[in-house]
Scaffold this motif. Sequence first.
Motif, PDB file in Angstrom:
ATOM      1  N   VAL A 107       0.849  -1.197   0.000  1.00 60.87           N
ATOM      2  CA  VAL A 107       0.000   0.000   0.000  1.00 60.87           C
ATOM      3  C   VAL A 107       0.880   1.241   0.000  1.00 60.87           C
ATOM      4  O   VAL A 107       0.533   2.265  -0.578  1.00 60.87           O
ATOM      5  CB  VAL A 107      -0.954  -0.002   1.209  1.00 60.87           C
ATOM      6  CG1 VAL A 107      -1.745   1.290   1.293  1.00 60.87           C
ATOM      7  CG2 VAL A 107      -1.891  -1.192   1.139  1.00 60.87           C
ATOM      8  N   GLY A 108       2.032   1.129   0.639  1.00 60.06           N
ATOM      9  CA  GLY A 108       2.998   2.212   0.650  1.00 60.06           C
ATOM     10  C   GLY A 108       2.873   3.119   1.846  1.00 60.06           C
ATOM     11  O   GLY A 108       1.838   3.173   2.512  1.00 60.06           O
ATOM     12  N   ALA A 109       3.945   3.826   2.126  1.00 62.08           N
ATOM     13  CA  ALA A 109       3.933   4.927   3.089  1.00 62.08           C
ATOM     14  C   ALA A 109       3.819   6.214   2.281  1.00 62.08           C
ATOM     15  O   ALA A 109       4.459   6.358   1.236  1.00 62.08           O
ATOM     16  CB  ALA A 109       5.204   4.931   3.924  1.00 62.08           C
ATOM     17  N   TRP A 110       2.983   7.123   2.749  1.00 62.47           N
ATOM     18  CA  TRP A 110       2.703   8.368   2.034  1.00 62.47           C
ATOM     19  C   TRP A 110       3.037   9.557   2.919  1.00 62.47           C
ATOM     20  O   TRP A 110       2.647   9.585   4.094  1.00 62.47           O
ATOM     21  CB  TRP A 110       1.235   8.435   1.633  1.00 62.47           C
ATOM     22  CG  TRP A 110       0.839   7.396   0.631  1.00 62.47           C
ATOM     23  CD1 TRP A 110       0.569   6.079   0.871  1.00 62.47           C
ATOM     24  CD2 TRP A 110       0.689   7.584  -0.765  1.00 62.47           C
ATOM     25  NE1 TRP A 110       0.255   5.443  -0.298  1.00 62.47           N
ATOM     26  CE2 TRP A 110       0.310   6.343  -1.320  1.00 62.47           C
ATOM     27  CE3 TRP A 110       0.826   8.692  -1.610  1.00 62.47           C
ATOM     28  CZ2 TRP A 110       0.077   6.171  -2.676  1.00 62.47           C
ATOM     29  CZ3 TRP A 110       0.578   8.520  -2.963  1.00 62.47           C
ATOM     30  CH2 TRP A 110       0.214   7.276  -3.480  1.00 62.47           C
ATOM     31  N   GLY A 111       3.749  10.516   2.360  1.00 60.08           N
ATOM     32  CA  GLY A 111       4.073  11.743   3.072  1.00 60.08           C
ATOM     33  C   GLY A 111       3.483  12.941   2.355  1.00 60.08           C
ATOM     34  O   GLY A 111       3.052  12.854   1.207  1.00 60.08           O
ATOM     35  N   ILE A 112       3.469  14.070   3.042  1.00 64.17           N
ATOM     36  CA  ILE A 112       3.051  15.336   2.443  1.00 64.17           C
ATOM     37  C   ILE A 112       4.291  16.216   2.322  1.00 64.17           C
ATOM     38  O   ILE A 112       5.049  16.363   3.285  1.00 64.17           O
ATOM     39  CB  ILE A 112       1.962  16.017   3.286  1.00 64.17           C
ATOM     40  CG1 ILE A 112       0.710  15.145   3.312  1.00 64.17           C
ATOM     41  CG2 ILE A 112       1.640  17.407   2.734  1.00 64.17           C
ATOM     42  CD1 ILE A 112      -0.382  15.641   4.233  1.00 64.17           C
ATOM     43  N   ARG A 113       4.481  16.768   1.141  1.00 62.44           N
ATOM     44  CA  ARG A 113       5.634  17.617   0.874  1.00 62.44           C
ATOM     45  C   ARG A 113       5.180  19.042   0.576  1.00 62.44           C
ATOM     46  O   ARG A 113       4.054  19.276   0.146  1.00 62.44           O
ATOM     47  CB  ARG A 113       6.438  17.074  -0.314  1.00 62.44           C
ATOM     48  CG  ARG A 113       7.125  15.760  -0.016  1.00 62.44           C
ATOM     49  CD  ARG A 113       7.925  15.264  -1.194  1.00 62.44           C
ATOM     50  NE  ARG A 113       8.724  14.106  -0.803  1.00 62.44           N
ATOM     51  CZ  ARG A 113       9.512  13.445  -1.634  1.00 62.44           C
ATOM     52  NH1 ARG A 113       9.631  13.837  -2.895  1.00 62.44           N
ATOM     53  NH2 ARG A 113      10.204  12.412  -1.216  1.00 62.44           N
TER      54      ARG A 113
ATOM     55  N   ASN B  23      12.906  24.279  -3.492  1.00 58.77           N
ATOM     56  CA  ASN B  23      12.859  24.231  -2.029  1.00 58.77           C
ATOM     57  C   ASN B  23      11.889  23.150  -1.538  1.00 58.77           C
ATOM     58  O   ASN B  23      11.095  23.378  -0.613  1.00 58.77           O
ATOM     59  CB  ASN B  23      12.482  25.605  -1.461  1.00 58.77           C
ATOM     60  CG  ASN B  23      12.676  25.702   0.038  1.00 58.77           C
ATOM     61  OD1 ASN B  23      13.490  24.982   0.621  1.00 58.77           O
ATOM     62  ND2 ASN B  23      11.922  26.585   0.667  1.00 58.77           N
ATOM     63  N   VAL B  24      11.963  21.963  -2.126  1.00 53.67           N
ATOM     64  CA  VAL B  24      11.108  20.845  -1.706  1.00 53.67           C
ATOM     65  C   VAL B  24      11.517  20.397  -0.304  1.00 53.67           C
ATOM     66  O   VAL B  24      12.706  20.251  -0.007  1.00 53.67           O
ATOM     67  CB  VAL B  24      11.223  19.670  -2.687  1.00 53.67           C
ATOM     68  CG1 VAL B  24      10.420  18.467  -2.194  1.00 53.67           C
ATOM     69  CG2 VAL B  24      10.759  20.090  -4.070  1.00 53.67           C
ATOM     70  N   ARG B  25      10.518  20.203   0.539  1.00 51.86           N
ATOM     71  CA  ARG B  25      10.786  19.777   1.910  1.00 51.86           C
ATOM     72  C   ARG B  25       9.614  18.962   2.420  1.00 51.86           C
ATOM     73  O   ARG B  25       8.474  19.167   2.005  1.00 51.86           O
ATOM     74  CB  ARG B  25      11.035  20.981   2.811  1.00 51.86           C
ATOM     75  CG  ARG B  25       9.868  21.968   2.816  1.00 51.86           C
ATOM     76  CD  ARG B  25      10.363  23.404   2.895  1.00 51.86           C
ATOM     77  NE  ARG B  25       9.281  24.376   2.972  1.00 51.86           N
ATOM     78  CZ  ARG B  25       8.825  25.056   1.927  1.00 51.86           C
ATOM     79  NH1 ARG B  25       9.307  24.844   0.715  1.00 51.86           N
ATOM     80  NH2 ARG B  25       7.868  25.963   2.076  1.00 51.86           N
ATOM     81  N   PRO B  26       9.883  18.012   3.332  1.00 53.83           N
ATOM     82  CA  PRO B  26       8.784  17.220   3.879  1.00 53.83           C
ATOM     83  C   PRO B  26       8.003  18.017   4.924  1.00 53.83           C
ATOM     84  O   PRO B  26       8.588  18.741   5.730  1.00 53.83           O
ATOM     85  CB  PRO B  26       9.492  16.028   4.517  1.00 53.83           C
ATOM     86  CG  PRO B  26      10.847  16.549   4.887  1.00 53.83           C
ATOM     87  CD  PRO B  26      11.194  17.571   3.834  1.00 53.83           C
ATOM     88  N   LEU B  27       6.702  17.902   4.878  1.00 51.19           N
ATOM     89  CA  LEU B  27       5.869  18.404   5.969  1.00 51.19           C
ATOM     90  C   LEU B  27       5.681  17.294   6.990  1.00 51.19           C
ATOM     91  O   LEU B  27       5.874  17.490   8.177  1.00 51.19           O
ATOM     92  CB  LEU B  27       4.513  18.877   5.444  1.00 51.19           C
ATOM     93  CG  LEU B  27       3.542  19.334   6.528  1.00 51.19           C
ATOM     94  CD1 LEU B  27       4.001  20.659   7.136  1.00 51.19           C
ATOM     95  CD2 LEU B  27       2.136  19.448   5.979  1.00 51.19           C
ATOM     96  N   ILE B  28       5.304  16.112   6.502  1.00 48.41           N
ATOM     97  CA  ILE B  28       5.219  14.925   7.355  1.00 48.41           C
ATOM     98  C   ILE B  28       5.552  13.715   6.497  1.00 48.41           C
ATOM     99  O   ILE B  28       5.042  13.553   5.391  1.00 48.41           O
ATOM    100  CB  ILE B  28       3.827  14.784   8.029  1.00 48.41           C
ATOM    101  CG1 ILE B  28       3.798  13.562   8.960  1.00 48.41           C
ATOM    102  CG2 ILE B  28       2.708  14.755   7.001  1.00 48.41           C
ATOM    103  CD1 ILE B  28       2.573  13.502   9.857  1.00 48.41           C
TER     104      ILE B  28
END
Length: 196
Positions: free
Chosen positions: A118-124, A132-137
């Motif tokens: 299913v995968g792990a999903w983050g918000i960028r 300036n890409v960065r992870p939010l969570i």
Amino acid sequence: EWSPDGTKLAMFGSYQCTLQIFVTDASGGNAVRYTNQPVLATDVSWSPDGSTLLFNACPASPCAPRDYEIFAMSAATPLATPTRLTVDGLADYDPYYSPDGSTIAWLTKTNPTAHGGVGAWGIRLADPNGSNVRPLIDDGQINSKPAWSLDGANIYFHRINFAEELAFGVFRIGKTGAGLTRLTSVGTGINEFPAN
């Protein structure tokens, strides 16, 4: 998705065996095709000033889920050449501008093999030009569908935290990544798609 001035709708629909972005008037009539992507274009949203459309698309055919990237294009010019904002080899979906237009948020399948595939999903987050890409969570859970608060201070989203339950709950997080807060109680069912 409604345009900021309420006069138009942006959506995706089928066109010659592909999915493309269309814009209609407020009644859903007078459809104009905006994209000509080789396979698909979906998940469209507007900039706060109505000048730009964000969407996800495959840049080439064939298209695998890892090929879905975020694009931007002029909302004034149907079939204009879009600008690719992400180049990460990961599935990217659901891009949205912050209310002041200074930041975009979207979800990324950061670990495709997690949770039995299913995968792990983050918000960028990124600047509007994709820099300036960065992870939010990105905590190994499933975090999905970011929705900005009207003041731009927080992002609301639904998420599965496997340590708590196997159902989506609604959460809030500050735009700096601080203050992750569950808003729906564990055991209250499936809670998804918060909107401002």
